[in-house]
Design a protein around this motif. Structure first.
Motif: not given
Length: 238
Positions: A223-238
């Motif tokens: 769950p900790k890594i899943s939350a980090m992944e979600e945050k990182l994906l939200s940072l990416y600008i296509k």
């Protein structure tokens, strides 16, 4: 509380403290003093030991507050314990029974073969975590604290995330349960009762340890890594 008193009240913590590189011979020092001397995070030590002693104690929030690197370091120590100590110990006792029970050799060979298959399965499971999963989660933590994500890493998360690992997380305890049943229900009466009992006791201890290990991964790390992944994906600008 003195660490010696803790161990006297619950000797099953002996393999756990060794994973923190705490060696016997600490005299009357308290838990806090021993942790300070060995540079062990006392809060993490207490959460791990409490969850190990009490199966109903699941400190998801508390353990989730610690760095991923600290959790992974502990998990890798448990892997060493399984492969270098506990599995060889059980295997040696099975071999001793095979030597002593010549008349039932074929039946005990089945136990030996079953355990060998289990050892191979557990080793494969551990190797996958050590070579693929743990490096990945540490990479996630590093990117998370840098608060940025590259396109290649964005695509990597999209291709295979921690949720994919969780869905296919091997249940290595099932074969262990089957092995215990075989020994209890189907082995013929033997003069090596003490050895068979020792094997069973160590299988039960291994199973308990594996369950605690899996809970730390499933309830805390994933769950900790899943939350980090979600945050990182939200940072990416296509």
């Amino acid at each position: 509380m003195k660490l010696a008193d803790v161990l006297i009240h619950n000797y099953t913590l002996l393999p756990v403290i060794s994973r923190f590189n705490i060696k016997l011979g600490f005299g009357d020092k308290t838990v806090a003093e021993v942790c300070k001397d060995t540079e062990v995070n006392i809060d993490f030590f207490l959460e791990i030991t409490n969850s190990y002693v009490d199966e109903d104690y699941i400190p998801q929030k508390e353990l989730g507050s610690f760095p991923v690197s600290l959790i992974v370091k502990y998990l890798k120590k448990t892997h060493l314990y399984y492969l270098d100590e506990k599995i060889p110990e059980i295997e040696r006792n099975i071999d001793r029974v095979l030597e002593e029970e010549k008349s039932f050799n074929d039946k005990f060979k089945l136990v030996k073969n079953f355990f060998t298959e289990y050892k191979q399965e557990l080793t494969k499971h551990i190797n996958r975590e050590e070579t693929a999963i743990y490096p990945y989660v540490l990479e996630i933590e590093s990117a998370y604290f840098k608060n940025k994500i590259s396109k290649p890493f964005y695509l990597k998360i999209r291709k295979y995330s921690i949720s994919d690992y969780a869905s296919e997380h091997d249940n290595v305890e099932e074969k262990l349960f089957d092995l215990k049943n075989i020994i209890i229900k189907y082995l013929p009466p033997t003069s090596s009762t003490g050895l068979c009992n020792s094997i069973l006791i160590e299988l039960f201890r291994l199973e308990k340890d594996l369950n605690t290990h899996a809970s730390l991964e499933d309830i805390v790390l994933i769950p900790k890594i899943s939350a980090m992944e979600e945050k990182l994906l939200s940072l990416y600008i296509k």
